[in-house]
Design a protein around this motif. Structure first.
Motif, PDB file in Angstrom:
ATOM      1  N   ASP A 161      -6.800  -1.429  -5.774  1.00 19.03           N
ATOM      2  CA  ASP A 161      -7.828  -0.711  -5.037  1.00 19.03           C
ATOM      3  C   ASP A 161      -7.286   0.676  -4.761  1.00 19.03           C
ATOM      4  OD1 ASP A 161      -9.604  -2.790  -5.000  1.00 19.03           O
ATOM      5  OD2 ASP A 161      -9.157  -3.419  -2.942  1.00 19.03           O
ATOM      6  N   THR A 167       0.829  -1.195   0.000  1.00 19.63           N
ATOM      7  CA  THR A 167       0.000   0.000   0.000  1.00 19.63           C
ATOM      8  C   THR A 167       0.869   1.254   0.000  1.00 19.63           C
ATOM      9  OG1 THR A 167      -1.769  -1.110   1.182  1.00 19.63           O
ATOM     10  CG2 THR A 167      -1.729   1.289   1.297  1.00 19.63           C
ATOM     11  N   ARG A 196     -12.020   7.772   3.435  1.00 23.36           N
ATOM     12  CA  ARG A 196     -11.317   6.977   2.426  1.00 23.36           C
ATOM     13  C   ARG A 196     -12.371   6.551   1.403  1.00 23.36           C
ATOM     14  NH1 ARG A 196      -9.828   2.337   3.974  1.00 23.36           N
ATOM     15  NH2 ARG A 196      -7.870   2.027   2.859  1.00 23.36           N
ATOM     16  N   TYR A 215      -8.151   4.577  -3.057  1.00 24.39           N
ATOM     17  CA  TYR A 215      -8.989   5.372  -2.166  1.00 24.39           C
ATOM     18  C   TYR A 215      -8.593   6.843  -2.287  1.00 24.39           C
ATOM     19  CZ  TYR A 215      -9.998   0.857   0.020  1.00 24.39           C
ATOM     20  OH  TYR A 215     -10.384  -0.439   0.247  1.00 24.39           O
ATOM     21  N   GLN A 257      -3.550   0.401  -3.404  1.00 23.93           N
ATOM     22  CA  GLN A 257      -3.247  -0.936  -2.901  1.00 23.93           C
ATOM     23  C   GLN A 257      -3.222  -1.946  -4.041  1.00 23.93           C
ATOM     24  OE1 GLN A 257      -6.212  -1.965  -0.003  1.00 23.93           O
ATOM     25  NE2 GLN A 257      -5.710  -0.276   1.386  1.00 23.93           N
ATOM     26  N   GLU A 285      -4.629   6.692  -1.890  1.00 23.90           N
ATOM     27  CA  GLU A 285      -4.032   5.473  -1.355  1.00 23.90           C
ATOM     28  C   GLU A 285      -4.213   4.379  -2.399  1.00 23.90           C
ATOM     29  OE1 GLU A 285      -5.370   2.441   2.037  1.00 23.90           O
ATOM     30  OE2 GLU A 285      -4.712   4.377   2.846  1.00 23.90           O
ATOM     31  N   LYS A 324      -3.819  -5.317  -5.868  1.00 22.63           N
ATOM     32  CA  LYS A 324      -4.695  -6.463  -5.683  1.00 22.63           C
ATOM     33  C   LYS A 324      -4.262  -7.648  -6.541  1.00 22.63           C
ATOM     34  CE  LYS A 324      -7.528  -6.399  -3.232  1.00 22.63           C
ATOM     35  NZ  LYS A 324      -7.489  -6.653  -1.764  1.00 22.63           N
ATOM     36  N   LYS A 372     -13.605   4.971  -1.777  1.00 21.86           N
ATOM     37  CA  LYS A 372     -13.102   3.952  -2.682  1.00 21.86           C
ATOM     38  C   LYS A 372     -13.591   4.196  -4.104  1.00 21.86           C
ATOM     39  CE  LYS A 372     -12.412  -1.044  -3.121  1.00 21.86           C
ATOM     40  NZ  LYS A 372     -12.745  -2.381  -2.584  1.00 21.86           N
ATOM     41  N   THR A 373     -12.666   4.208  -5.064  1.00 21.41           N
ATOM     42  CA  THR A 373     -13.024   4.335  -6.467  1.00 21.41           C
ATOM     43  C   THR A 373     -13.384   2.957  -7.006  1.00 21.41           C
ATOM     44  OG1 THR A 373     -10.811   3.920  -7.391  1.00 21.41           O
ATOM     45  CG2 THR A 373     -11.288   6.172  -6.639  1.00 21.41           C
ATOM     46  N   ASP A 374     -13.739   2.892  -8.282  1.00 23.56           N
ATOM     47  CA  ASP A 374     -13.890   1.590  -8.920  1.00 23.56           C
ATOM     48  C   ASP A 374     -12.502   0.983  -9.122  1.00 23.56           C
ATOM     49  OD1 ASP A 374     -16.832   1.774  -9.455  1.00 23.56           O
ATOM     50  OD2 ASP A 374     -16.171   3.531 -10.574  1.00 23.56           O
ATOM     51  N   LYS A 375     -12.468  -0.280  -9.492  1.00 24.69           N
ATOM     52  CA  LYS A 375     -11.198  -0.983  -9.648  1.00 24.69           C
ATOM     53  C   LYS A 375     -10.295  -0.273 -10.658  1.00 24.69           C
ATOM     54  CE  LYS A 375     -10.773  -4.530  -7.999  1.00 24.69           C
ATOM     55  NZ  LYS A 375     -10.364  -4.893  -6.619  1.00 24.69           N
ATOM     56  N   ARG A 379     -22.871  -0.525  -4.905  1.00 24.48           N
ATOM     57  CA  ARG A 379     -21.938   0.191  -4.026  1.00 24.48           C
ATOM     58  C   ARG A 379     -22.455   0.276  -2.595  1.00 24.48           C
ATOM     59  NH1 ARG A 379     -17.601   3.609  -5.129  1.00 24.48           N
ATOM     60  NH2 ARG A 379     -16.983   4.881  -3.349  1.00 24.48           N
TER      61      ARG A 379
END
Length: 404
Positions: free
Chosen positions: A51, A22, A60, A53, A43, A41, A45, A62-65, A328
């Motif tokens: 992932d 991360t 935080r 953010y 991360q 942020e 996967k 979260k966006t889409d992938k 979501r």
């Protein structure tokens, strides 16, 4: 030889980044009055997916992938028709922020990020010459029309770090985040829809400066410290017109089925009518609360109906957006296509009400079909105690109505 070197460089980059843990980045998008900073942020996967953010204060988001193709990363924010696309190295992102991709109002502006996220704004260890902790009576003035809008600023300050939000009758400004730099206050928020940037000077109990409201256009900002600053009563803004005794409507759901407030499903139950739009971050904050609350209380005789006012009446667009909401936030209550995303459209579609001034607006109806409360706007979790107070009041009222 040069071609082989380039290929080896890309292979090394791809391997080094996808093996990373991360990471946090200080990102910026270019707006009319400068660079608007926010946090990211990222991360890992899988080899080419991440992932991501968006970081604003304690949020935080979260966006889409996100996906990596070659040396380019795409970070979609589909809910708000937005994306971040950038060329990536192990320490930088260089690209664009795109909004409304594929539509007539499409635009893009520069986006950059650097690995490492400390201060949101560059403080250069300057002495702190102001304290903005508390409540502020605030006026935003459009420099072109001279129209003035009122808000209540609520800030928390720890050292040079300032967080908070602005409360308005149409919703809050969500998670504002920034720093005191000398005698100047800098704050911002970005979530793919909202793009706010505040640059102002603090002089005792007065703050003056500019507030960037979106990528283009700004307002003059003036605030005075006022512990008693308050909005008009948001429960009295929307109400039934004289001559009407109840709310009623019929709209279509995603399957094209007619759903009416007078349907047997809603008779003898406590119902919340949620006026919303998927494009509206405040509506998403409200949905994030209502979706699990509905699941917890539906067996007790509680219902929610979402009236969606979207950017177009195109059915496929509506279905796509509602699917995004359901996936979501786990929405299980009906979502209906009610109109275009304007207060005028919402008011026209519900003619028994005096007006809808903004999104979201909630209408609470008792078991006999009587409107017991309306609420213009929504003070979300970015407002701290105001959100906590709203939750307590809302749950107390629903509990009371369910017991009647």
């Amino acid at each position: 030889m040069r071609k082989i070197f380039v290929i080896l460089t890309l292979i090394f980059f791809s391997q080094s980044f996808t093996q990373a843990q991360t990471t946090r980045w200080r990102a910026t998008v270019q707006v009319e009055n400068g660079q608007l900073p926010f946090g990211l942020e990222i991360q890992k996967k899988s080899k080419n997916t991440f992932d991501v953010y968006v970081l604003n204060a304690t949020e935080r988001f979260k966006t889409d992938k996100a996906t990596l193709s070659g040396d380019s990363i795409t970070i979609p924010i589909s809910l708000f028709d937005a994306e971040l696309v950038a060329k990536m190295t192990d320490k930088t992102l260089t690209g664009v922020y795109r909004k409304n991709k594929g539509r007539k109002s499409f635009f893009q502006v520069p986006f950059n990020a650097k690995l490492g996220y400390l201060d949101r704004f560059r403080t250069n260890k300057m002495a702190i010459l102001g304290n903005v902790q508390g409540k502020w009576a605030t006026n935003f003035t459009n420099p072109t029309s001279q129209k003035v809008s009122f808000a209540v600023g609520t800030f928390q300050q720890k050292g040079n770090v300032v967080t908070g939000s602005f409360l308005t009758t149409t919703g809050d400004y969500r998670y504002m985040d920034g720093n005191m730099v000398g005698d100047s206050l800098f704050m911002s928020t970005f979530d793919g829809s909202h793009a706010f940037l505040l640059r102002a000077k603090v002089e005792g109990d007065k703050i003056t400066g500019k507030f960037q409201d979106g990528v283009f256009g700004y307002k003059i900002f003036e605030a005075k410290r006022d512990a008693k600053a308050a909005l008009p009563d948001v429960k009295k803004i929307t109400y039934l017109k004289e001559g009407y005794d109840k709310l009623d409507f019929t709209f279509l759901n995603e399957k094209g089925e007619k759903i009416s407030l007078s349907d047997d499903r809603f008779k003898g139950k406590v119902v919340v009518v949620q006026v919303l739009g998927s494009w509206c971050p405040n509506c998403m904050d409200e949905t994030n609360y209502l979706a699990p609350f509905y699941k917890k209380n539906k067996a007790k005789g509680f219902e929610v109906i979402g009236l969606a006012y979207e950017k177009t009446l195109d059915k496929d667009f509506f279905v796509t957006k509602m699917n995004l909401l359901r996936s979501r936030f786990g929405v299980e209550y009906p979502l209906l296509q009610a109109g275009i995303n304007s207060s005028e459209s919402a008011s026209e579609s519900l003619p028994m009400l005096n007006k809808i001034i903004g999104f979201p607006t909630s209408i609470i109806i008792d078991k006999k079909g009587k409107i017991r409360e309306t609420h213009a706007g929504f003070s979300g979790p970015g407002t701290g105690k105001y959100y906590t107070e709203w939750v307590a009041e809302f749950e107390s009222l629903i509990d009371k109505l369910l017991k009647e």
